[in-house]
Design a protein around this motif. Structure first.
Motif, short mmCIF file in Angstrom:
data_model
loop_
_atom_site.label_atom_id
_atom_site.label_comp_id
_atom_site.label_asym_id
_atom_site.label_seq_id
_atom_site.Cartn_x
_atom_site.Cartn_y
_atom_site.Cartn_z
N LEU A 173 0.88 -1.28 0.02
CA LEU A 173 -0.14 0.12 0.08
C LEU A 173 1.08 1.12 -0.01
CD1 LEU A 173 -2.89 -1.13 2.53
CD2 LEU A 173 -2.79 -0.94 -0.11
N GLN A 177 0.18 4.24 -2.78
CA GLN A 177 0.04 5.34 -2.47
C GLN A 177 1.01 6.47 -2.90
OE1 GLN A 177 -0.87 6.31 1.87
NE2 GLN A 177 -0.46 8.43 1.51
N ARG A 190 -2.82 9.18 4.71
CA ARG A 190 -2.70 7.74 4.70
C ARG A 190 -3.80 6.81 5.03
NH1 ARG A 190 -1.04 3.94 8.83
NH2 ARG A 190 0.01 2.20 8.04
N ARG A 191 -4.61 7.34 6.07
CA ARG A 191 -5.72 6.55 6.72
C ARG A 191 -6.93 6.67 5.60
NH1 ARG A 191 -7.79 7.40 12.42
NH2 ARG A 191 -5.80 6.63 12.75
N ARG A 194 -6.36 4.61 2.33
CA ARG A 194 -6.20 3.12 2.37
C ARG A 194 -7.87 2.85 2.54
NH1 ARG A 194 -1.23 0.70 5.54
NH2 ARG A 194 0.40 1.75 4.40
#
Length: 241
Positions: A173, A177, A190-191, A194
């Motif tokens: 991931l 990203q 990031r959160r 995802r």
């Protein structure tokens, strides 16, 4: 290594286009790859006097016995040895005076190559990958073509999961990203990133971890082609960051 196609190439040598009814149609391919955390484009040096040693896109005239798409795949194969790659038509460029050989209309395509899993098979000494951020000028009107294709890529990666064509078959991931951030030239949370990716159902957790990385190893995933095939593209709204 020498190129397998020995025919004159309109982007690298002088060509008489009089036999093409006074004007010609060509294809130009913007070939994108992702390597060492950078988005790159495959370019070649031009041998034409007006653009000697300047970089140009890969392209050629469309033959009288082939269609536009076939010509683009031919150019891609003759220069890279690759066949099974993502290729999309973007726009036709028909400005007067765009080529010193005469009246030449060109149809622009962009291609996405997984650099690590699909190594180039036919490499010319003057054919190299270049970081897209370092592209300031190109021969002919190729900078305009390049910019148009890059803009299309930025838009398309948020509408369809074509970005997986640039990644290795197994990816983290973190890599995914970083690739999105590189193409879109943005920083993503990031959160949130995802959460949106997992919501698509397009990721397969293969129960493997990264190896020999300079950071904490992350899980590896593959793209779920079956799941995506079951989703009608007409109703897939994309991943807007």
């Amino acid at each position: 290594m020498s190129i397998i196609n020995s025919e004159p190439n309109i982007n690298t040598s002088k060509v008489d286009i009089s036999k093409y009814f006074g004007f010609a149609v060509s294809v130009d391919c913007v070939i994108f790859g992702y390597d060492k955390q950078a988005l790159k484009v495959l370019l070649i040096k031009s041998d034409l006097p007006q653009f000697r040693d300047e970089l140009s896109l890969l392209g050629d005239l469309v033959k009288t016995d082939e269609d536009i798409d076939a010509a683009s795949y031919r150019v891609l194969y003759n220069r890279t040895g690759l066949k099974d790659v993502y290729l999309e038509q973007v726009k036709t460029f028909s400005e007067l005076g765009r080529h010193p050989a005469g009246r030449v209309l060109t149809v622009a395509f962009y291609a996405l190559i997984n650099v690590k899993d699909h190594q180039l098979k036919f490499v010319d000494n003057e054919l190299h990958w270049h970081d897209v951020k370092e592209i300031k000028n190109l021969a002919f009107d190729h900078k305009i073509i390049f910019d148009s294709c890059l803009d299309r890529l930025k838009k398309k990666v948020q509408e369809e999961p074509i970005i997986f064509n640039l990644l290795e078959n197994k990816f983290s991931l973190r890599d995914l990203q970083n690739l999105y951030e590189t193409i879109l030239d943005v920083s993503l949370d990031r959160r949130n990133f995802r959460k949106k990716l997992f919501a698509t159902g397009f990721l397969n957790d293969i129960n493997q971890m990264e190896q020999n990385v300079p950071h904490r190893p992350g899980k590896l995933y593959t793209f779920n082609h079956i799941q995506y095939a079951e989703v009608k593209k007409e109703i897939f709204v994309g991943i807007n960051f």
